[in-house]
Design an enzyme around this catalytic site. Structure first.
Site, PDB file in Angstrom:
ATOM      1  CD  GLU A 246      29.974 -10.639  -9.918  1.00  0.00           C
ATOM      2  OE1 GLU A 246      30.551 -11.428  -9.907  1.00  0.00           O
ATOM      3  OE2 GLU A 246      28.513 -11.432  -9.831  1.00  0.00           O
TER       4      GLU A 246
ATOM      5  CD  GLU B 247      25.966 -10.844 -13.228  1.00  0.00           C
ATOM      6  OE1 GLU B 247      26.075 -12.045 -12.848  1.00  0.00           O
ATOM      7  OE2 GLU B 247      26.519 -10.267 -14.127  1.00  0.00           O
TER       8      GLU B 247
HETATM    9  O1  AHR Z   1      26.443 -14.794 -14.958  1.00  0.00           O
HETATM   10  C1  AHR Z   1      27.447 -15.313 -14.920  1.00  0.00           C
HETATM   11  C2  AHR Z   1      28.610 -14.635 -14.161  1.00  0.00           C
HETATM   12  O2  AHR Z   1      28.187 -14.545 -12.744  1.00  0.00           O
HETATM   13  C3  AHR Z   1      28.732 -13.135 -14.623  1.00  0.00           C
HETATM   14  O3  AHR Z   1      29.864 -12.915 -15.383  1.00  0.00           O
HETATM   15  C4  AHR Z   1      29.422 -12.558 -13.162  1.00  0.00           C
HETATM   16  O4  AHR Z   1      29.113 -11.205 -13.415  1.00  0.00           O
HETATM   17  C5  AHR Z   1      28.512 -13.408 -12.016  1.00  0.00           C
HETATM   18  O5  AHR Z   1      29.859 -13.686 -11.098  1.00  0.00           O
END
Ligand code: AHR
Length: 520
Positions: free
Chosen positions: A201, A324
């Site tokens: 991110e 994610e």
């Molecule tokens: O999964 C939780 C968080 O969500 C992670 O650390 C981050 O990459 C995302 O914003």
């Protein structure tokens, strides 16, 4: 008068049947499905069933790692129950140590004797991290459960030198000081490092970068990912937040030649409001609908990022890895609730099934995905409480869908009634199909409608079906959950409701259910 509306859904087509502008009021709806076994598509990479395990809350500590001296049964410190459960769903790859945690992580803190490792504050998620679970513990864990390894590199506060030394420590086979240090710490042979994520991110917690700046940072780091010749490492560029196609476009234009995969992060927030996401268990049909609608959005998101990638990479060399994804609700109320701990209901299961269908529909570009997260964090596979463990409804979807790992995707048309709530309508049935190496065809059928059963007629083109069996997951309510006292409330059962006649399979899908047929 009757009218028909056709929608594109997850690579499939859904037919909405209207009568005088209203959805037909029926208690048992009918859907027509065609599986094109005569037109095999891309291979479904097992890695789209991947997991994400971040160093936060009880995700690692207590969830996976309890230490060798724990009274909780363990294999060299890893919870035995969790290891066995993960092996049973064939976890293909695990991403670690973050997430946001990764961009403040110094790998040298997590090697060597455990009692000498430093304790750091977990600046992203609260609490402290004593570095008891480090490189050796992660790589050995992946080996233990038979998963590939995906390490997120610290770009935010790290350096290319730290990254290249970490990679050397893990993968070097010669007599370099780092290889010798690894041996001194107990691991003789190098490990196989399959993927490195160059930051996480980078538009947010990874450093608040703008895409053109990150593209150059990526190029710098990617230059120093030195993999052993026989053990290649896939370099994953930190990709977009949801629908930020400009991010993907900029990266592809500026750094495409050095990129093997670009990631995408997208969470489903039941209320759509990050400040009040909604409860994991206390919700009504409005949030059942908004959550499934959010999950279905993945199809459009992928299509838009793929369109940007296609401009620069028409042969699809570069993968789009959704590393994610999942439902993110408010944490479970309670004073001692670990960070990002939430319950997991039938809604999570149906939402996961729909999302996996969509990944499979895009198998030619989506070659890895990592649900957030594996144990005790967000949309988890597994929840633990001291020595107790439960498998969540989401776990059981991964169990039902494991037959698709490595299968060849088969195009599928779905003509189904809409499921409607208030002014919102989504397809009532979602589906995916694939053929495994032994020739068996698997068809997953999701009934998103919480009220109506749906009788589906599945026509198989290019295959003579002789036998059909199945498994099915549903629950007593949309928010049915497994608890530590009742851990088996939501779990799959055998499905013997499918009949076969003249090459057409007929099956009745109960409301709010996931069914996977096995056809030979
Ligand atoms: O999964 C939780 C968080 O969500 C992670 O650390 C981050 O990459 C995302 O914003």
């Amino acid at each position: 008068m009757k009218a028909s509306v056709w929608l594109r859904v997850g690579g499939a087509v859904a037919l909405a049947v209207y009568a005088s502008g209203q959805v037909c009021a029926q208690t048992n709806l009918t859907a027509q499905i065609t599986v094109h076994a005569d037109r095999p598509g891309a291979v479904i990479h097992p890695e789209i069933y991947g997991q994400f395990a971040e160093q936060l809350g009880a995700g690692i500590y207590g969830g996976i790692w309890v230490g060798e001296h724990s009274s909780i049964p363990n294999i060299k410190g890893y919870r035995k129950d969790v290891v066995e459960a993960l092996k049973a769903i064939k976890v293909p790859v695990v991403r670690w140590p973050g997430g946001c945690f990764a961009d403040q992580y110094d790998w040298r803190d997590g090697i060597g004797p455990r009692d000498k490792r430093p304790v750091h504050m977990n600046a992203s998620w609260g609490g402290d991290d004593g570095n008891q679970f480090g490189t050796h513990e992660f790589m050995d864990f992946a080996e233990l459960i038979g998963a590939k390894t995906y390490i997120s590199i610290n770009v935010g506060t790290g350096t290319p030198r730290q990254m290249s030394q970490w990679i050397e420590y893990i993968t070097a086979d010669g007599h370099s000081s780092l290889a010798q240090q690894r041996r001194a710490n107990g691991r003789d042979k190098p490990w196989k490092l399959d993927y490195v994520g160059i930051g996480n991110e980078m538009w947010g917690c990874g450093g608040s970068m703008r895409p053109a700046f990150y593209a150059d940072v990526y190029r710098q780091y990617a230059t120093f990912v030195h993999a052993p010749a026989n053990l290649p490492i896939t370099r994953v560029a930190s990709g977009a937040n949801g629908d930020d196609v400009h991010w993907t476009d900029t990266l592809m234009a500026a750094a495409g030649s050095q990129i093997d995969a670009i990631s995408l992060h997208n969470y489903t927030i039941p209320t759509g409001d990050w400040t009040h996401k909604g409860s994991a268990t206390q919700f009504g049909e409005d949030q059942w609908m908004s959550t499934l609608r959010g999950a279905l959005r993945m199809d459009d998101l992928i299509a838009r990022h793929v369109a940007a990638m296609d401009k620069y990479d028409p042969t699809k060399r570069i993968a789009l890895d959704v590393d994610e994804w999942g439902i993110w609700t408010d944490p479970q109320p309670g004073a001692n609730t670990p960070a990002l701990y939430q319950q997991n209901s039938l809604r999570d299961a149906v939402s996961a099934a729909v999302t996996l269908d969509i990944f499979q529909a895009h198998a030619d570009r989506v070659r890895m995905a990592n649900i957030a997260q594996m144990v005790n964090v967000l949309q988890a596979m597994i929840l633990t409480d001291q020595s107790r463990m439960l498998l969540t409804p989401t776990y059981y979807v991964f169990d039902l869908y494991k037959v698709f790992q490595g299968a060849t995707s088969l195009p599928i048309d779905v003509h189904a009634p809409l499921y409607r709530y208030g002014k919102v309508a989504i397809p009532g049935v979602h589906a995916t199909a694939g053929r495994d190496a032994a020739g068996g065809v698997h068809v997953a059928l999701v009934n998103l409608d919480p009220h109506h059963a749906d009788t589906v007629h599945v026509r198989l083109l290019g295959m003579h079906a002789a036998k059909v069996t199945g498994r099915m997951l549903t629950g007593s309510a949309v928010n049915a959950i497994n608890t530590f006292d009742h851990p088996h409330a939501v779990q799959p059962v055998g499905f013997d409701g499918a009949t076969l006649k003249d090459g057409v399979i007929t099956a009745t899908l109960v409301p709010k259910s996931v069914t996977v047929l096995d056809i030979r």
